[in-house]
Design a protein around this motif. Structure first.
Motif, mmCIF file in Angstrom:
data_model
loop_
_atom_site.group_PDB
_atom_site.id
_atom_site.type_symbol
_atom_site.label_atom_id
_atom_site.label_comp_id
_atom_site.label_asym_id
_atom_site.label_seq_id
_atom_site.Cartn_x
_atom_site.Cartn_y
_atom_site.Cartn_z
ATOM 1 N N PRO A 182 -55.068 -10.690 68.591
ATOM 2 C CA PRO A 182 -55.272 -11.926 69.360
ATOM 3 C C PRO A 182 -56.186 -12.914 68.644
ATOM 4 O O PRO A 182 -56.006 -14.124 68.766
ATOM 5 C CB PRO A 182 -55.922 -11.438 70.660
ATOM 6 N N GLU A 183 -57.172 -12.408 67.883
ATOM 7 C CA GLU A 183 -58.124 -13.294 67.221
ATOM 8 C C GLU A 183 -57.438 -14.169 66.173
ATOM 9 O O GLU A 183 -57.787 -15.327 65.997
ATOM 10 C CB GLU A 183 -59.227 -12.473 66.537
ATOM 11 N N ASN A 184 -56.503 -13.576 65.445
ATOM 12 C CA ASN A 184 -55.771 -14.353 64.440
ATOM 13 C C ASN A 184 -54.417 -14.834 64.961
ATOM 14 O O ASN A 184 -53.621 -15.401 64.202
ATOM 15 C CB ASN A 184 -55.590 -13.539 63.160
ATOM 16 N N ARG A 185 -54.180 -14.586 66.241
ATOM 17 C CA ARG A 185 -52.944 -15.009 66.905
ATOM 18 C C ARG A 185 -51.700 -14.598 66.118
ATOM 19 O O ARG A 185 -50.865 -15.434 65.762
ATOM 20 C CB ARG A 185 -52.950 -16.525 67.134
ATOM 21 N N ARG A 225 -47.667 -13.394 54.149
ATOM 22 C CA ARG A 225 -49.059 -12.974 54.284
ATOM 23 C C ARG A 225 -49.475 -13.039 55.747
ATOM 24 O O ARG A 225 -48.670 -13.407 56.603
ATOM 25 C CB ARG A 225 -49.925 -13.894 53.449
ATOM 26 N N ARG A 226 -50.723 -12.652 56.016
ATOM 27 C CA ARG A 226 -51.249 -12.714 57.377
ATOM 28 C C ARG A 226 -52.023 -14.004 57.616
ATOM 29 O O ARG A 226 -52.537 -14.226 58.707
ATOM 30 C CB ARG A 226 -52.177 -11.528 57.632
ATOM 31 N N THR A 227 -52.153 -14.830 56.600
ATOM 32 C CA THR A 227 -52.877 -16.095 56.782
ATOM 33 C C THR A 227 -51.891 -17.187 57.194
ATOM 34 O O THR A 227 -50.693 -17.087 56.938
ATOM 35 C CB THR A 227 -53.585 -16.507 55.482
ATOM 36 N N VAL A 228 -52.427 -18.234 57.802
ATOM 37 C CA VAL A 228 -51.527 -19.290 58.275
ATOM 38 C C VAL A 228 -51.110 -20.240 57.159
ATOM 39 O O VAL A 228 -50.169 -21.006 57.309
ATOM 40 C CB VAL A 228 -52.143 -20.099 59.447
ATOM 41 N N LYS A 229 -51.800 -20.180 56.033
ATOM 42 C CA LYS A 229 -51.446 -21.013 54.889
ATOM 43 C C LYS A 229 -51.346 -20.126 53.657
ATOM 44 O O LYS A 229 -51.988 -19.073 53.588
ATOM 45 C CB LYS A 229 -52.539 -22.053 54.631
ATOM 46 N N GLY A 230 -50.636 -20.582 52.658
ATOM 47 C CA GLY A 230 -50.564 -19.832 51.414
ATOM 48 C C GLY A 230 -49.418 -20.333 50.556
ATOM 49 O O GLY A 230 -48.323 -20.570 51.062
ATOM 50 N N PRO A 239 -51.000 -20.020 71.886
ATOM 51 C CA PRO A 239 -51.575 -19.830 73.217
ATOM 52 C C PRO A 239 -50.466 -19.930 74.275
ATOM 53 O O PRO A 239 -49.541 -20.743 74.121
ATOM 54 C CB PRO A 239 -52.549 -21.000 73.364
ATOM 55 N N ARG A 293 -58.957 -18.390 69.143
ATOM 56 C CA ARG A 293 -58.593 -17.431 70.176
ATOM 57 C C ARG A 293 -58.276 -18.120 71.493
ATOM 58 O O ARG A 293 -57.354 -17.722 72.217
ATOM 59 C CB ARG A 293 -59.767 -16.446 70.369
ATOM 60 N N THR A 325 -60.422 -15.033 61.204
ATOM 61 C CA THR A 325 -61.552 -14.210 61.652
ATOM 62 C C THR A 325 -62.431 -13.754 60.497
ATOM 63 O O THR A 325 -63.502 -13.207 60.711
ATOM 64 C CB THR A 325 -61.049 -12.929 62.360
ATOM 65 N N CYS A 358 -57.293 -18.380 50.891
ATOM 66 C CA CYS A 358 -57.048 -18.523 52.320
ATOM 67 C C CYS A 358 -57.140 -17.138 52.931
ATOM 68 O O CYS A 358 -56.517 -16.201 52.439
ATOM 69 C CB CYS A 358 -55.675 -19.144 52.562
ATOM 70 N N THR A 395 -54.140 -18.319 46.631
ATOM 71 C CA THR A 395 -54.042 -19.779 46.679
ATOM 72 C C THR A 395 -53.487 -20.242 48.017
ATOM 73 O O THR A 395 -52.352 -19.934 48.382
ATOM 74 C CB THR A 395 -53.242 -20.368 45.506
ATOM 75 N N GLY A 396 -54.317 -20.961 48.738
ATOM 76 C CA GLY A 396 -53.929 -21.477 50.041
ATOM 77 C C GLY A 396 -53.147 -22.767 49.946
ATOM 78 O O GLY A 396 -52.257 -23.037 50.737
ATOM 79 N N THR A 401 -54.986 -14.738 50.541
ATOM 80 C CA THR A 401 -54.133 -15.075 49.410
ATOM 81 C C THR A 401 -54.960 -15.772 48.332
ATOM 82 O O THR A 401 -55.991 -16.388 48.642
ATOM 83 C CB THR A 401 -52.955 -15.984 49.836
ATOM 84 N N HIS A 443 -52.218 -10.871 76.416
ATOM 85 C CA HIS A 443 -53.364 -11.380 75.665
ATOM 86 C C HIS A 443 -53.464 -12.907 75.770
ATOM 87 O O HIS A 443 -54.161 -13.537 74.984
ATOM 88 C CB HIS A 443 -53.243 -10.980 74.191
ATOM 89 N N GLY A 444 -52.692 -13.488 76.697
ATOM 90 C CA GLY A 444 -52.701 -14.942 76.830
ATOM 91 C C GLY A 444 -51.977 -15.632 75.699
ATOM 92 O O GLY A 444 -52.216 -16.804 75.408
#
Lengths: 462, 462
Positions: free
Chosen positions: B102-105, B181-186, B215, A242, A348, A344, A415-416, A413, B125-126
């Protein structure tokens, strides 16, 4: 028919490049995922050049024999596992670093180059190839590209696809496709490069890649923080993300993992007995900046309830701290048989995932050790079981699946970074949904109408 | 048939969402590239929700009427230009920022959100959404996604596709695809997200996007450096890249551009008369780090022969320096009609490109002003001509094409960020080669078998 194919392959590639002795081919039938099925290949071929790859593809296409592309076999989804009667096409003999261009910060490589060899070669020019899967000292770049490999670097430097500018790929008709470019930007046409990266050998055989390099980072400073609960450690990760802090590494280990590592290393990690979670962070920003970055992270850890924090910019001491993370595999191995998950989740939800794993552990009556790349939410819960005990395998498998289910329910997911391969097809289908699966099939049929490449891996056509 | 289609559309979307009056639809027939062809649409529709997009797609598919997806119309490749008798599907009424996390940007947006509106909303939200095409105050995110838009940010923060985690897309059969997806990896499945980003409305209609945020960077420090020759400025750029410095902005302007801007602003840029090139750099690393970064760049500029350098961490003064770059468009506009190229070359070849443009300028007897994003090699040479003078348009067009030819010969691409659209199809074909073009056609046929979406844009099926 198969005899004719073998004759053609021997003629085209040379007899020494075509292996058929079952004792010899056995070494090429499996990757590192024991739970995925593997068949007996008709032959294993090791072409020495692109023409050899093309000849293999054309011959197999003509004979209707499927091809399973394979790198070093370090994968952990069964993607490179042989299919019964297939030809395993091994790219390890295409092992040249074709070019390093320091001015444009790029390298051109063949798929058989070992990840570590490229890292060392570019380091001589002050450059850095970030993707660092844990098998980096023996996995090949071709496999990294096919699986879109990650590693510890991802929180700051992204995954393999973030470092690929272009590819050369042998397609199902034997033709040679060039994707992408040598420039850092470009929007001419569809992004074919990213389509082939991570396609797990189902669309073609990658025979060359143009990779973007970065400046070699500074020697890292390291921070270890122990928490009494995973909830507190998860809160620290959320706050770090964050507040826009981007460490070059941020790994988390739960209590079971800490315990396994302490036993393996025969030492205390300094986390204090009964610690709920350990967070390891590094900053490679260099000097004062790294110190400030780690100090900010340390403050967040304290604010969120860390019981112990320790920061150092001494590289040897940092390596010692990192040894805890690097020993996880061995520590867990000592506890029994294991199945390692690869989910993955949004960053949060890491604490939710770990706590969910604790519940699953109680349900099935087996230990689950959770560690992973907290910086990008990619967690590797590992189910530990006794392979000789009646019913434990089945319970472990149930826990493994429950973790995937949990990952999906947390918005994650299945598989990350490990891939789908010949192991998680059902889960992929579930994650994609019917429309997504349909589009995958349409693309596969479009580029590989004969279903030549790794048929049934990732997903089936029916 | 077309009357039945219009009735269906009015029933499904409401009469006010279906425009057919030629005086009204005229505003939706072209983007900002005057050289690309445009036809008269049958109708312009402005759906207010995803169901409306799906209904439009199904109705047009049933009637065999092609769809041209369109955002704000700020594009510069004719991609959004109407085809004769088509339905222009405008996404500007799908304009909700669905979520900011904001927590997961990350942010979830509809395609009609204006780039600037998202920037301002997340800044509260910065947070920071990097892609900043020059039309950022009126272009929409849907168009940014369709063209994989770039901007000044790319040297440090990449292009649009680097900020996209997932998409929702209406496909040719009206079904709704969710990618990513909503994750940064996958790595679950093919990277469909990146396939749709930059596909210029030829594969589907993007109705939602999940975007990664960063950020908010620090207020930038700014450096201006004037060189007597483009060769020296090019050498500076190469050294800056080579030494691993990553400014948040690095723009170059050649002598013709400097001259045009000085006339427009009625001021001297301080480059001294007869300066060959001006380099503008910013660092948003903040405080001491930004000062050090700019000082290192300034030193390189001096070492490579800069005649003048001036660095400031005063934001207002920085904005004043940046005004020179922002005024290029107006400065050149004042000189006559113009055609702006969009080539991207390896960063070591920028000086070669500028010098080549000088040769082309002499050949055709027209001025060519070169400016561009030096940090990623994406240059925008602009050919200036008198639209009323006999033969000048043809000579300008010849110069325009010669620049594309030059870009390719330097290892570059025919479009770094503007796209192919209805203007550069021949050049795309040339850059891709026959195998690459064939693969594009296979993918288009697989996902859009009826050739419903923007047929003939980017490339044709025959």
């Amino acid at each position: 028919m198969t005899r004719a194919l073998l004759t053609t392959l021997r003629t085209e590639l040379g007899a020494e490049a075509v292996l058929t002795d079952a004792d010899v081919t056995a070494a090429y039938t499996r990757d590192q995922m024991p739970l995925a099925p593997a068949g007996q290949p008709l032959a294993v071929v090791l072409p020495r050049d692109v023409a050899g790859v093309q000849a293999t593809v054309r011959a197999c296409a003509a004979a209707g024999v499927p091809i399973v592309p394979r790198g070093a076999g370090s994968g952990i989804c069964g993607g490179a596992n042989a299919l019964e009667g297939c030809v395993v096409l091994v790219t390890t003999k295409l092992a040249d670093i074709v070019e390093i261009d320091p001015e444009n910060r790029l390298a051109v490589v063949q798929p058989g180059v070992v990840n570590l060899d490229l890292r060392e070669a570019v380091a001589k020019h002050g450059l850095f190839y970030p993707p660092d899967p844990s098998s980096y000292d023996w996995c090949t770049l071709g496999g990294n590209l096919a699986t879109n490999a990650g590693g510890l670097c991802c929180v700051k430097y992204g995954v393999t696809s973030d470092s690929v500018l272009g590819l050369e790929v042998v397609l199902a008709d034997g033709s040679l496709l060039r994707t992408g470019r040598r420039t850092v930007k470009g929007v001419a046409g569809y992004d074919l490069t990213k389509l082939f990266v991570g396609s797990e050998g189902t669309l073609g055989v990658i025979t060359e890649a143009t990779l973007a390099l970065r400046p070699l980072p500074q020697a890292p400073g390291t921070l270890a923080a122990a928490f009494s609960s995973t909830r507190d450690a998860g809160a620290a990760v959320s706050r770090i993300v964050r507040e826009g802090l981007v460490p070059s590494l941020m790994e988390i280990m739960d209590a079971t993992t800490i315990d396994a590592v302490e036993k393996h290393l025969n030492t205390e990690l300094g986390a204090g007995s009964g610690s709920g979670a350990l967070l390891l962070c590094q900053s490679d920003a260099g000097g004062e900046l790294a110190r400030r970055e780690l100090a900010a992270i340390e403050q967040i850890c304290r604010d969120t309830g860390a019981e112990m924090t320790h920061a150092t910019d001494d590289v040897a001491e940092g390596n010692l701290l990192m040894q805890a993370r690097r020993s996880v595999h061995y520590g867990i191995e000592a506890l029994g048989a294991s199945m390692t998950d690869d989910v993955c989740v949004p960053r949060t939800r890491i604490a939710d995932l770990i706590e969910g794993c604790e519940r699953i552990s109680e349900d099935v009556g087996l230990r689950i050790a959770v560690c992973g790349h907290a910086g990008d939410g990619n967690m590797h819960p590992t189910v530990i079981y006794d392979a000789d005990a009646e019913g434990e395998f089945e319970r472990a498998r149930r826990a493994f699946d429950a973790i995937l289910e949990l990952g999906l329910s947390l918005g994650g997911t299945v598989t990350g970074e490990h891939g789908v391969g010949k192991f998680k097809q059902d889960w992929l289908e579930r994650e994609l949904g019917p429309v997504g699966l349909h589009v995958h099939r349409q693309l596969k049929r479009a580029l590989d109408p004969g279903n030549l490449f790794n048929p049934g891996s990732m997903f089936s056509l029916e």
